[in-house]
Enzyme design. Structure first.
Site, short mmCIF file in Angstrom:
data_model
loop_
_atom_site.label_atom_id
_atom_site.label_comp_id
_atom_site.label_asym_id
_atom_site.label_seq_id
_atom_site.Cartn_x
_atom_site.Cartn_y
_atom_site.Cartn_z
N ASN A 25 0.84 -1.21 0.00
CA ASN A 25 0.00 0.00 0.00
C ASN A 25 0.86 1.25 0.00
O ASN A 25 0.52 2.25 -0.65
CB ASN A 25 -0.95 -0.01 1.19
N MET A 133 0.84 -2.70 12.58
CA MET A 133 0.26 -3.74 13.44
C MET A 133 0.31 -3.41 14.93
O MET A 133 0.37 -4.33 15.76
CB MET A 133 0.98 -5.08 13.18
N ARG A 134 0.30 -2.16 15.27
CA ARG A 134 0.29 -1.80 16.70
C ARG A 134 -0.93 -0.93 16.99
O ARG A 134 -1.35 -0.14 16.14
CB ARG A 134 1.57 -1.02 17.08
N ILE A 135 -1.45 -1.05 18.22
CA ILE A 135 -2.62 -0.26 18.61
C ILE A 135 -2.15 0.96 19.37
O ILE A 135 -1.25 0.87 20.22
CB ILE A 135 -3.57 -1.13 19.47
N ASN A 150 -6.52 4.50 8.43
CA ASN A 150 -6.07 3.09 8.40
C ASN A 150 -6.75 2.36 7.25
O ASN A 150 -7.87 2.68 6.87
CB ASN A 150 -6.47 2.43 9.74
N HIS A 152 -8.21 -1.24 6.26
CA HIS A 152 -8.65 -2.47 6.92
C HIS A 152 -9.21 -3.45 5.88
O HIS A 152 -10.07 -3.05 5.07
CB HIS A 152 -9.72 -2.12 7.97
N LYS A 231 -5.97 -6.66 -1.58
CA LYS A 231 -4.88 -5.68 -1.64
C LYS A 231 -4.91 -4.89 -2.95
O LYS A 231 -4.60 -3.69 -2.96
CB LYS A 231 -3.53 -6.37 -1.48
C1 GRF Z 1 -3.37 -4.69 4.15
O1 GRF Z 1 -4.13 -5.75 3.68
C2 GRF Z 1 -4.18 -3.83 5.10
O2 GRF Z 1 -5.54 -3.91 4.89
C3 GRF Z 1 -3.84 -4.43 6.43
O3 GRF Z 1 -2.50 -4.82 6.33
C4 GRF Z 1 -2.19 -5.13 4.98
C5 GRF Z 1 -0.93 -4.42 4.63
O4 GRF Z 1 -0.39 -4.84 3.41
N1 GRF Z 1 -4.10 -3.48 7.49
P1 GRF Z 1 0.89 -4.14 2.79
O5 GRF Z 1 2.00 -4.18 3.84
O6 GRF Z 1 0.52 -2.74 2.41
O7 GRF Z 1 1.25 -4.98 1.61
#
Ligand code: GRF
Length: 246
Positions: A25, A133-135, A150, A152, A231
């Site tokens: 992303n 991956m952290r809150i 974010n 999701h 993705k």
């Molecule tokens: C994505 O699928 C997003 O929705 C989730 O984590 C993934 C990240 O993918 N939160 P990348 O690292 O951007 O390939």
């Protein structure tokens, strides 16, 4: 002044992109900026809590500052008298012109205080969680009101809250939040899932939506095949969301 002149004079929107993994992303944002699809947007810095996140290499390849920030909730080595466990917290002072005296202070864990300092140093306007991956604590979020978004990999309702989502064909499906949202959708046997970009609020994956797209679940889909298709959608959505907020 014409609309175009106004656009030209607007200062660039500087993104702070936070990642933990592959960073596809992030790559979508880099590509959109380089291909002039996001005029007036630049990436100020990329931060990862994971030193091996491939996204850091993606950033460096495009000469974007890339920072590994070790993530700990608390710091060790500081104890209040009579305390056996460390309970240290950092105070971050911030300029707040609306507060009496022009300054406010909020409390947050050390790693968040460090991240706040980095985001301020690099003058990030909008913080994009792209596979982060952290809150975050409520204190950190309060520091950046309406400025953290974010991605999701599931469908969230418009307002973010609630336990059901109504798909475009009128079917009600459960809302899948937190980790393994792709697997949750497969396990629930729903026919449609999707991805969305939303504002981040203290409740995990429950902030107001900015944009979303549905994705059909196909016969024989695995978590991997479905996530790959999601993705591809996300790479469009994240660019669309940033464009909306420009
Ligand atoms: C994505 O699928 C997003 O929705 C989730 O984590 C993934 C990240 O993918 N939160 P990348 O690292 O951007 O390939």
């Amino acid at each position: 002044m014409s609309h175009n002149e106004h656009e030209i004079q607007k200062p660039p929107l500087r993104l702070g992109v936070l990642i933990s993994g592959s960073g596809t992303n992030l790559q979508a944002l880099i590509d959109a900026i380089e291909n002039q699809q996001l005029p007036g947007v630049e990436i100020a810095l990329v931060v990862s809590n994971n030193p091996d996140a491939h996204g850091l290499q993606r950033a460096l390849k495009h000469k974007i500052p890339a920072i590994y920030l070790p993530w700990r909730k608390e710091i060790v080595g500081y104890r209040e008298p009579g305390q056996h466990t460390s309970r240290a917290r950092f105070i971050v002072a911030s300029a707040d012109l609306s507060a009496p005296g022009g300054c406010s202070a909020i409390e947050m864990p050390e790693s968040e205080a460090r991240l706040t300092a980095l985001l301020q140093l690099f003058q990030a306007d909008l913080i994009v969680l792209a596979g982060w991956m952290r809150i975050f604590s409520a204190a950190f979020l309060e520091h950046f009101p309406q400025r953290i978004i974010n991605i999701h990999p599931a469908l969230l309702p418009d307002a973010g809250i609630g336990s059901t989502y109504t798909t475009s064909n009128g079917t009600q499906i459960p809302v899948f939040r937190g980790l393994h949202a792709v697997k949750q959708a497969l396990d629930a046997g729903v026919k449609v899932t999707g991805s969305c970009v939303h504002y981040v609020t203290p409740e995990v994956d429950a902030g107001p939506g900015i944009c979303r797209e549905e994705v059909a679940i196909e016969e024989g889909d695995t978590e991997e095949t479905l996530h790959e298709r999601l993705k591809l959608v996300e790479h469009r959505l994240i660019v669309e969301a940033v464009r909306k907020l420009r």
